[in-house]
Write an enzyme that holds these catalytic residues in place. Structure first.
Site, PDB file in Angstrom:
ATOM      1  N   PHE A 124       0.742  -1.008  -0.003  1.00 39.52           N
ATOM      2  CA  PHE A 124      -0.464  -0.120   0.003  1.00 39.52           C
ATOM      3  C   PHE A 124       0.741   1.208   0.189  1.00 39.52           C
ATOM      4  O   PHE A 124       1.810   1.229   0.761  1.00 39.52           O
ATOM      5  CB  PHE A 124      -0.924   0.073   1.199  1.00 39.52           C
ATOM      6  CG  PHE A 124      -2.098   0.988   0.975  1.00 39.52           C
ATOM      7  CD1 PHE A 124      -3.343   0.168   0.614  1.00 39.52           C
ATOM      8  CD2 PHE A 124      -2.025   1.934   1.781  1.00 39.52           C
ATOM      9  CE1 PHE A 124      -4.624   2.145   0.720  1.00 39.52           C
ATOM     10  CE2 PHE A 124      -2.681   3.246   2.440  1.00 39.52           C
ATOM     11  CZ  PHE A 124      -4.249   2.509   1.604  1.00 39.52           C
ATOM     12  N   ASP A 201       1.193  -5.647   8.372  1.00 43.76           N
ATOM     13  CA  ASP A 201       0.465  -4.328   8.415  1.00 43.76           C
ATOM     14  C   ASP A 201      -1.213  -5.030   8.258  1.00 43.76           C
ATOM     15  O   ASP A 201      -1.267  -5.720   7.424  1.00 43.76           O
ATOM     16  CB  ASP A 201       0.559  -3.413   6.627  1.00 43.76           C
ATOM     17  CG  ASP A 201      -0.950  -2.444   6.840  1.00 43.76           C
ATOM     18  OD1 ASP A 201      -1.868  -2.687   7.305  1.00 43.76           O
ATOM     19  OD2 ASP A 201      -0.017  -1.252   5.841  1.00 43.76           O
ATOM     20  N   TYR A 226     -11.290   0.633  10.881  1.00 43.48           N
ATOM     21  CA  TYR A 226     -12.431   1.820  10.138  1.00 43.48           C
ATOM     22  C   TYR A 226     -12.910   0.120   8.343  1.00 43.48           C
ATOM     23  O   TYR A 226     -14.018   0.740   7.449  1.00 43.48           O
ATOM     24  CB  TYR A 226     -12.580   2.827   9.504  1.00 43.48           C
ATOM     25  CG  TYR A 226     -11.241   2.855   8.977  1.00 43.48           C
ATOM     26  CD1 TYR A 226     -11.289   2.814   7.288  1.00 43.48           C
ATOM     27  CD2 TYR A 226     -10.002   3.679   8.845  1.00 43.48           C
ATOM     28  CE1 TYR A 226     -10.034   2.993   6.183  1.00 43.48           C
ATOM     29  CE2 TYR A 226      -8.266   3.753   8.228  1.00 43.48           C
ATOM     30  CZ  TYR A 226      -8.591   3.379   7.280  1.00 43.48           C
ATOM     31  OH  TYR A 226      -7.597   3.844   6.620  1.00 43.48           O
ATOM     32  N   LYS A 227     -11.522  -1.070   8.537  1.00 34.97           N
ATOM     33  CA  LYS A 227     -12.394  -1.720   7.451  1.00 34.97           C
ATOM     34  C   LYS A 227     -13.118  -2.834   7.784  1.00 34.97           C
ATOM     35  O   LYS A 227     -13.797  -2.426   8.434  1.00 34.97           O
ATOM     36  CB  LYS A 227     -11.260  -2.092   6.512  1.00 34.97           C
ATOM     37  CG  LYS A 227     -10.363  -0.956   5.778  1.00 34.97           C
ATOM     38  CD  LYS A 227      -9.094  -1.341   5.551  1.00 34.97           C
ATOM     39  CE  LYS A 227      -8.437  -0.004   4.737  1.00 34.97           C
ATOM     40  NZ  LYS A 227      -7.251  -0.331   4.554  1.00 34.97           N
ATOM     41  N   ARG A 371     -12.109  -3.927  -6.893  1.00 37.29           N
ATOM     42  CA  ARG A 371     -12.216  -4.426  -5.874  1.00 37.29           C
ATOM     43  C   ARG A 371     -13.458  -4.307  -5.224  1.00 37.29           C
ATOM     44  O   ARG A 371     -14.097  -4.090  -5.206  1.00 37.29           O
ATOM     45  CB  ARG A 371     -11.434  -4.051  -4.843  1.00 37.29           C
ATOM     46  CG  ARG A 371      -9.796  -3.827  -4.619  1.00 37.29           C
ATOM     47  CD  ARG A 371      -9.517  -3.646  -3.541  1.00 37.29           C
ATOM     48  NE  ARG A 371      -9.858  -2.675  -2.535  1.00 37.29           N
ATOM     49  CZ  ARG A 371      -9.244  -2.352  -2.059  1.00 37.29           C
ATOM     50  NH1 ARG A 371      -8.293  -2.217  -1.155  1.00 37.29           N
ATOM     51  NH2 ARG A 371      -9.873  -1.300  -1.433  1.00 37.29           N
TER      52      ARG A 371
HETATM   53  C1  LIG Z   1      -6.478   0.770   4.011  1.00 34.62           C
HETATM   54  C2  LIG Z   1      -4.248   0.670   4.642  1.00 34.62           C
HETATM   55  C3  LIG Z   1      -4.216   1.796   5.462  1.00 34.62           C
HETATM   56  C4  LIG Z   1      -4.458   3.303   5.566  1.00 34.62           C
HETATM   57  O1  LIG Z   1      -3.663   4.215   6.190  1.00 34.62           O
HETATM   58  P1  LIG Z   1      -4.940   5.034   7.106  1.00 34.62           P
HETATM   59  O2  LIG Z   1      -3.262   5.844   7.670  1.00 34.62           O
HETATM   60  O3  LIG Z   1      -5.236   4.771   7.448  1.00 34.62           O
HETATM   61  O4  LIG Z   1      -4.735   5.861   5.982  1.00 34.62           O
HETATM   62  C5  LIG Z   1      -2.906   1.512   5.759  1.00 34.62           C
HETATM   63  N1  LIG Z   1      -2.020   0.917   5.260  1.00 34.62           N
HETATM   64  C6  LIG Z   1      -2.876  -0.687   4.212  1.00 34.62           C
HETATM   65  C7  LIG Z   1      -2.243  -2.444   3.982  1.00 34.62           C
HETATM   66  C8  LIG Z   1      -4.341  -0.586   4.183  1.00 34.62           C
HETATM   67  O5  LIG Z   1      -4.708  -0.954   3.691  1.00 34.62           O
END
Ligand SMILES: *Cc1c(COP(=O)(O)O)cnc(C)c1O
Length: 396
Positions: A124, A201, A226-227, A371
């Site tokens: 990401f 992560d 939040y996911k 997705r």
């Molecule tokens: C959604 C996601 C993030 C989001 O990071 P934020 O700091 O909440 O914006 C980070 N890493 C991964 C792998 C994600 O899927």
């Protein structure tokens, strides 16, 4: 022959959890719970009570009536229900991005003689950007892994970059595009064999895939709420530090909430000996309460039952997509994928817009990915069936 969706819904032991969430009629199929989970009804009620009674009624007294401890108490609940983590190693704090920053520094601090951070090119964006910035600020080098998107990081691929220079490796447990589920036990052990530490992560696995951080000797972990944990837009993230690293791991935003005695207002900084050493400033109490409600729903359903339904949902969707001839960029073996399925299509952006117009909400990821996220507590087989019908109709 694919089993009809109503038969699958009738046999689903988690089906009644859908009623615990706010569901609106204008949405035919919500397939983006992997980006922003639905709103639990209990959260709406709890937040209203919090605002009115706790903030409105208790004012500053709230801090000594439980707010101060919430980052840790909810961290512990999350650890038990979702992470396979014993108490005292998890806090709810900040965003995933900020926590990645903190943990990369912490990881480097426990391997002071090593000079390299390892990350893969499919990660990401925030993960990649922060690795580069932390490496630059600490004078470390970044070693890139460039795996195939669907196979992703295997122990073979990782072996080619590990050495006695490796300080820390940052990997995503479930790839945000392909949904590939990495071999957490195997890769963690391999990183340890090289004398390095690992940061996982867990953004796309927390709340969807069983995770055993303690049993696998994971060093550090971070993730979103939040996911699949349904805590709402911008809800605070979590971070985990294995107890054995708590004495030595230092973090770069050493604010008063990370001090040994929060209210001592001491002249000299002493880091807390506990997991609160990873906090920085005043925690977002409303957000943490939303995390608590989301975690309690996962705990009630049970992560193993959630995983079983997730596999049934993704199997069903893969089968339907195969029947319709779509190109899928997600592992076909359910043991190697998380809870979304990604379709690859040259017109992905246009198709996503057309789906949203018809009440089917997936998300689009550059350059050609659609997705389809299946959130086990809220997604029904009927919803998946309806979404595939619309997808076929718009791509005809
Ligand atoms: C959604 C996601 C993030 C989001 O990071 P934020 O700091 O909440 O914006 C980070 N890493 C991964 C792998 C994600 O899927």
């Amino acid at each position: 022959m694919t089993t009809p969706p109503d038969v699958l819904d009738a046999a689903d032991p988690l089906a009644q959890f859908r009623d615990r969430f706010v569901i609106t009629d204008d949405v035919v199929a919500y397939l983006d719970g992997n980006s922003l989970g639905r709103l639990p009804k209990a959260t709406a009620e709890r937040l209203a009570t919090f605002v009115q009674d706790e903030w409105g009624g208790r004012l500053i007294r709230g801090w000594s009536e439980g707010w101060v401890e919430l980052p840790v108490t909810v961290g512990d609940e999350l650890g038990a229900a979702v992470l396979g983590a014993a108490a005292g190693q998890t806090v709810i704090a900040d965003s995933t991005s900020v926590n990645i920053y903190k943990l990369l520094h912490a990881a480097a601090s426990v391997r002071p003689d090593r000079t390299e951070l390892v990350i893969d090119s499919t990660s990401f964006p925030t993960d990649r950007y922060i690795v580069e910035s932390v490496a630059a600020s600490r004078g470390l080098d970044v070693r890139w892994i460039e795996p195939d998107l669907v196979e992703n990081v295997t122990t073979d691929v990782l072996a080619s970059v590990l050495s006695d220079r490796t300080a820390a490796v940052l990997l995503g447990h479930v790839d945000y595009r392909s949904a590939t589920l990495l071999d957490l036990p195997g890769l963690t052990a391999q990183v340890h064999d090289a004398g390095a530490v690992i940061i996982w992560d867990l953004c796309h696995s927390a709340g969807a895939v069983p995770i055993d951080l303690d049993d696998n000797n994971v060093d550090f972990a971070v993730g979103c709420t939040y996911k699949y944990l349904n805590a709402g837009p911008g809800a605070p993230a979590f971070l985990y530090v294995a107890e054995r690293h708590l004495a030595a791991a230092t973090q770069p935003i050493a604010g008063w909430w990370s001090a040994a005695d929060l209210f001592a207002m001491a002249d000299r900084y002493d880091a807390s000996p506990t997991i609160t050493r990873m906090l920085s400033g005043t925690p977002p109490i409303g957000g943490i309460i939303a995390v608590q409600e989301g975690v309690r729903l996962v705990a009630e359903a049970g992560i193993d039952a959630i995983r079983t339904k997730s596999i049934a949902l993704t199997d069903y969707l893969v089968e339907r997509l195969d029947d319709a001839g779509f190109d899928i960029a997600t592992p076909r073996d359910s043991s190697g994928r998380g809870s979304h399925v990604t379709v690859r299509h040259p017109d992905a952006r246009w198709i996503t817009d057309a789906l949203i117009e018809r009440g089917v909400i997936p998300d689009y990821r550059e350059p050609d990915f659609i997705r389809l996220g299946l959130s086990p507590l809220t997604t029904s087989f009927a919803e998946v069936d309806a979404a595939v019908a619309v997808l076929i109709a718009v791509t005809l």
